[in-house]
Design a protein around this motif. Structure first.
Motif, PDB file in Angstrom:
ATOM      1  N   LYS A 160      22.375  -5.078 -32.958  1.00  0.00           N
ATOM      2  CA  LYS A 160      22.849  -4.936 -31.586  1.00  0.00           C
ATOM      3  C   LYS A 160      23.269  -6.264 -30.972  1.00  0.00           C
ATOM      4  O   LYS A 160      24.358  -6.381 -30.393  1.00  0.00           O
ATOM      5  N   VAL A 161      22.440  -7.302 -31.125  1.00  0.00           N
ATOM      6  CA  VAL A 161      22.679  -8.528 -30.362  1.00  0.00           C
ATOM      7  C   VAL A 161      23.540  -9.559 -31.087  1.00  0.00           C
ATOM      8  O   VAL A 161      24.279 -10.301 -30.441  1.00  0.00           O
ATOM      9  N   VAL A 162      23.463  -9.627 -32.410  1.00  0.00           N
ATOM     10  CA  VAL A 162      24.185 -10.693 -33.109  1.00  0.00           C
ATOM     11  C   VAL A 162      25.694 -10.489 -33.064  1.00  0.00           C
ATOM     12  O   VAL A 162      26.437 -11.400 -32.657  1.00  0.00           O
ATOM     13  N   PRO A 163      26.237  -9.313 -33.446  1.00  0.00           N
ATOM     14  CA  PRO A 163      27.694  -9.154 -33.357  1.00  0.00           C
ATOM     15  C   PRO A 163      28.218  -9.159 -31.922  1.00  0.00           C
ATOM     16  O   PRO A 163      29.409  -9.415 -31.704  1.00  0.00           O
ATOM     17  N   ALA A 164      27.341  -8.884 -30.951  1.00  0.00           N
ATOM     18  CA  ALA A 164      27.770  -8.854 -29.548  1.00  0.00           C
ATOM     19  C   ALA A 164      27.706 -10.220 -28.878  1.00  0.00           C
ATOM     20  O   ALA A 164      28.157 -10.379 -27.737  1.00  0.00           O
ATOM     21  N   ALA A 165      27.165 -11.218 -29.551  1.00  0.00           N
ATOM     22  CA  ALA A 165      27.020 -12.555 -28.963  1.00  0.00           C
ATOM     23  C   ALA A 165      28.385 -13.210 -28.773  1.00  0.00           C
ATOM     24  O   ALA A 165      29.353 -12.891 -29.471  1.00  0.00           O
ATOM     25  N   PRO A 166      28.491 -14.161 -27.824  1.00  0.00           N
ATOM     26  CA  PRO A 166      29.779 -14.829 -27.540  1.00  0.00           C
ATOM     27  C   PRO A 166      30.123 -15.899 -28.568  1.00  0.00           C
ATOM     28  O   PRO A 166      30.443 -17.036 -28.225  1.00  0.00           O
ATOM     29  N   LEU A 167      30.006 -15.555 -29.844  1.00  0.00           N
ATOM     30  CA  LEU A 167      30.419 -16.403 -30.961  1.00  0.00           C
ATOM     31  C   LEU A 167      30.693 -15.467 -32.126  1.00  0.00           C
ATOM     32  O   LEU A 167      30.632 -14.248 -31.988  1.00  0.00           O
ATOM     33  N   GLU A 168      31.012 -16.013 -33.290  1.00  0.00           N
ATOM     34  CA  GLU A 168      31.276 -15.177 -34.463  1.00  0.00           C
ATOM     35  C   GLU A 168      29.938 -14.811 -35.093  1.00  0.00           C
ATOM     36  O   GLU A 168      29.373 -15.583 -35.881  1.00  0.00           O
ATOM     37  N   GLY A 169      29.398 -13.640 -34.717  1.00  0.00           N
ATOM     38  CA  GLY A 169      28.073 -13.251 -35.156  1.00  0.00           C
ATOM     39  C   GLY A 169      28.098 -12.260 -36.303  1.00  0.00           C
ATOM     40  O   GLY A 169      28.774 -11.227 -36.224  1.00  0.00           O
ATOM     41  N   MET A 170      27.367 -12.564 -37.363  1.00  0.00           N
ATOM     42  CA  MET A 170      27.317 -11.697 -38.545  1.00  0.00           C
ATOM     43  C   MET A 170      25.884 -11.383 -38.931  1.00  0.00           C
ATOM     44  O   MET A 170      25.017 -12.253 -38.879  1.00  0.00           O
ATOM     45  N   VAL A 171      25.655 -10.150 -39.342  1.00  0.00           N
ATOM     46  CA  VAL A 171      24.368  -9.710 -39.864  1.00  0.00           C
ATOM     47  C   VAL A 171      24.553  -9.382 -41.336  1.00  0.00           C
ATOM     48  O   VAL A 171      25.401  -8.556 -41.694  1.00  0.00           O
ATOM     49  N   LEU A 172      23.776 -10.030 -42.192  1.00  0.00           N
ATOM     50  CA  LEU A 172      23.837  -9.767 -43.626  1.00  0.00           C
ATOM     51  C   LEU A 172      22.622  -8.942 -44.024  1.00  0.00           C
ATOM     52  O   LEU A 172      21.494  -9.422 -43.973  1.00  0.00           O
ATOM     53  N   ARG A 173      22.872  -7.711 -44.408  1.00  0.00           N
ATOM     54  CA  ARG A 173      21.785  -6.829 -44.844  1.00  0.00           C
ATOM     55  C   ARG A 173      21.608  -6.999 -46.355  1.00  0.00           C
ATOM     56  O   ARG A 173      22.299  -6.371 -47.152  1.00  0.00           O
ATOM     57  N   TYR A 174      20.672  -7.848 -46.743  1.00  0.00           N
ATOM     58  CA  TYR A 174      20.417  -8.075 -48.158  1.00  0.00           C
ATOM     59  C   TYR A 174      19.677  -6.884 -48.762  1.00  0.00           C
ATOM     60  O   TYR A 174      18.823  -6.280 -48.121  1.00  0.00           O
ATOM     61  N   GLY A 175      19.986  -6.599 -50.030  1.00  0.00           N
ATOM     62  CA  GLY A 175      19.212  -5.621 -50.773  1.00  0.00           C
ATOM     63  C   GLY A 175      17.888  -6.211 -51.206  1.00  0.00           C
ATOM     64  O   GLY A 175      17.454  -7.263 -50.719  1.00  0.00           O
ATOM     65  N   ASN A 176      17.230  -5.568 -52.137  1.00  0.00           N
ATOM     66  CA  ASN A 176      15.933  -6.036 -52.637  1.00  0.00           C
ATOM     67  C   ASN A 176      16.132  -7.261 -53.514  1.00  0.00           C
ATOM     68  O   ASN A 176      16.912  -7.242 -54.469  1.00  0.00           O
ATOM     69  N   PHE A 177      15.438  -8.330 -53.181  1.00  0.00           N
ATOM     70  CA  PHE A 177      15.604  -9.603 -53.885  1.00  0.00           C
ATOM     71  C   PHE A 177      14.946  -9.591 -55.266  1.00  0.00           C
ATOM     72  O   PHE A 177      13.889  -9.003 -55.467  1.00  0.00           O
ATOM     73  N   TYR A 178      15.591 -10.291 -56.187  1.00  0.00           N
ATOM     74  CA  TYR A 178      14.939 -10.661 -57.437  1.00  0.00           C
ATOM     75  C   TYR A 178      15.507 -11.994 -57.878  1.00  0.00           C
ATOM     76  O   TYR A 178      16.501 -12.476 -57.336  1.00  0.00           O
ATOM     77  N   GLY A 179      14.864 -12.603 -58.879  1.00  0.00           N
ATOM     78  CA  GLY A 179      15.261 -13.932 -59.323  1.00  0.00           C
ATOM     79  C   GLY A 179      14.153 -14.927 -59.035  1.00  0.00           C
ATOM     80  O   GLY A 179      13.128 -14.583 -58.446  1.00  0.00           O
ATOM     81  N   PRO A 180      14.327 -16.184 -59.449  1.00  0.00           N
ATOM     82  CA  PRO A 180      13.290 -17.206 -59.255  1.00  0.00           C
ATOM     83  C   PRO A 180      12.880 -17.337 -57.796  1.00  0.00           C
ATOM     84  O   PRO A 180      13.709 -17.595 -56.925  1.00  0.00           O
ATOM     85  N   GLY A 181      11.601 -17.122 -57.511  1.00  0.00           N
ATOM     86  CA  GLY A 181      11.103 -17.197 -56.151  1.00  0.00           C
ATOM     87  C   GLY A 181      11.173 -15.885 -55.404  1.00  0.00           C
ATOM     88  O   GLY A 181      10.733 -15.800 -54.252  1.00  0.00           O
ATOM     89  N   GLY A 182      11.702 -14.827 -56.051  1.00  0.00           N
ATOM     90  CA  GLY A 182      11.870 -13.572 -55.339  1.00  0.00           C
ATOM     91  C   GLY A 182      11.265 -12.353 -56.003  1.00  0.00           C
ATOM     92  O   GLY A 182      11.209 -11.287 -55.385  1.00  0.00           O
ATOM     93  N   SER A 183      10.830 -12.470 -57.257  1.00  0.00           N
ATOM     94  CA  SER A 183      10.375 -11.271 -57.954  1.00  0.00           C
ATOM     95  C   SER A 183       9.122 -11.470 -58.804  1.00  0.00           C
ATOM     96  O   SER A 183       8.743 -10.574 -59.558  1.00  0.00           O
ATOM     97  N   GLU A 184       8.477 -12.611 -58.690  1.00  0.00           N
ATOM     98  CA  GLU A 184       7.297 -12.865 -59.525  1.00  0.00           C
ATOM     99  C   GLU A 184       6.169 -11.861 -59.266  1.00  0.00           C
ATOM    100  O   GLU A 184       5.527 -11.382 -60.204  1.00  0.00           O
ATOM    101  N   SER A 185       5.931 -11.529 -58.001  1.00  0.00           N
ATOM    102  CA  SER A 185       4.853 -10.584 -57.695  1.00  0.00           C
ATOM    103  C   SER A 185       5.188  -9.193 -58.210  1.00  0.00           C
ATOM    104  O   SER A 185       4.305  -8.460 -58.684  1.00  0.00           O
ATOM    105  N   LEU A 186       6.463  -8.806 -58.141  1.00  0.00           N
ATOM    106  CA  LEU A 186       6.889  -7.515 -58.675  1.00  0.00           C
ATOM    107  C   LEU A 186       6.665  -7.456 -60.186  1.00  0.00           C
ATOM    108  O   LEU A 186       6.126  -6.481 -60.713  1.00  0.00           O
ATOM    109  N   VAL A 187       7.074  -8.502 -60.883  1.00  0.00           N
ATOM    110  CA  VAL A 187       6.918  -8.551 -62.332  1.00  0.00           C
ATOM    111  C   VAL A 187       5.437  -8.482 -62.717  1.00  0.00           C
ATOM    112  O   VAL A 187       5.061  -7.799 -63.678  1.00  0.00           O
TER     113      VAL A 187
END
Length: 322
Positions: A160-187
């Protein structure tokens, strides 16, 4: 450009800073405490200590660094995952996504910042009806699990607030992370056979390697326009498909299978819904409008070759040679 990365010591920030520096950007990196300052400095950033919930401190840090772009990567997940009481586990992160975002946006306006990129998420938050893959135009789950209401409200606040801000506002909806630093607990859970397939395992998940998430963030900084983008790989997949594959890759036994009633008793409603009713996300908009392609286009290759730094580096070498 001068880029201020708020929450730079997190999983994304540590992969993002080297990519920004390699492309010639000047990076100021904030972290909540002093423990990570030297690490951020080694990555090529100018580190600063800032509490994202302290409006005055945020404003002062932004004013001093005079950035062209602010990247909001602030989260605060500490300790063991608590999926039974998701909102409690995400309580500080939810504050950073609401009050923390407001502080950054106010500081951005005061400092004349031209672009703002905020971390969000796509996955369990998607509506659990209709097709298996959702776009940015599809709604959030209108009936979230009891202990995910505050967390889904935090995601909706960003939209709601980021794209409506008075600048170029972007929201990045990341999927589920994996890779170094992101999936050790899952593994670790998979190796211990503590992550079973619940019911039919038909819940669809979308994955993204941390390096690809960072690359998409760079693309948003350099080429993005106001809006919301799903940042995922090209192959959403059901739990019953990706979980046994991950077990095979890491040398674990096949995951156990448990009925829904037992899964709910053992793990709670949040986990059961995610594993049996989840919906994935399309990355078509991000690929088209950000001119971005995930290097790990599918979790199949990513799980097999990109779970560790050595695997990621070897894949990069192969790609450069090709």
């Amino acid at each position: 450009m001068r880029v201020f990365v708020a929450g730079a010591a997190g999983a994304i920030g540590r992969r993002l800073i080297p990519q920004l520096v390699a492309r010639g950007h000047q990076v100021t990196a904030s972290t909540r405490g002093s423990a990570r300052l030297e690490q951020l400095r080694r990555l090529g950033a100018e580190p600063v200590v800032v509490d994202g919930l302290d409006a005055a401190a945020v404003g002062e840090a932004i004013a001093r660094s005079e950035p062209d772009v602010i990247v909001h990567q602030m989260t605060a997940l500490a300790g063991k995952a608590n999926l039974r009481n998701f909102d409690k586990w995400f309580a500080t992160t939810n504050k950073l996504r609401t009050a923390g975002t407001e502080h950054l946006l106010a500081a951005a306006e005061a400092a004349g910042v031209s672009k703002f990129v905020a971390q969000s998420y796509t996955g369990w938050s998607n509506i659990r009806e209709g097709g298996a893959v959702k776009t940015e135009d599809d709604p959030y789950d209108p009936d979230p699990a009891r202990f995910q209401t505050e967390s889904i409200n935090g995601l909706q606040f960003l939209d709601k607030v980021v794209p409506a801000a008075p600048l170029e506002g972007m929201v990045l909806r990341y999927g589920n992370f994996y890779g170094p630093g992101g999936s050790e607990s899952l593994v670790e859970l998979v190796r211990k056979r503590q992550m079973p397939i619940i019911g039919d395992g038909a819940g669809v998940w979308s994955w993204i390697h941390l390096d690809d998430a960072a690359a998409a963030t760079v693309a948003a900084i350099e080429r993005g326009r106001r809006g919301i983008y799903n940042i995922t790989d090209d192959e959403p997949a059901a739990v019953a498909e990706w979980l046994p594959y991950l077990a095979e890759v890491v040398g674990a036994k096949k995951p156990l299978r448990v009925p829904v009633w037992l899964g709910r008793l053992a793990a709670g409603d949040v986990t059961v819904r995610w594993m049996t009713e989840g919906r994935g996300a399309s990355n078509a908009k991000a690929k088209r409008e950000l001119d971005w392609q995930p290097r790990w286009s599918t979790w199949r290759d990513g799980f097999r070759h990109g779970l560790t730094d050595s695997g990621s580096a070897q894949a990069g070498e192969r790609q450069e040679t090709a």
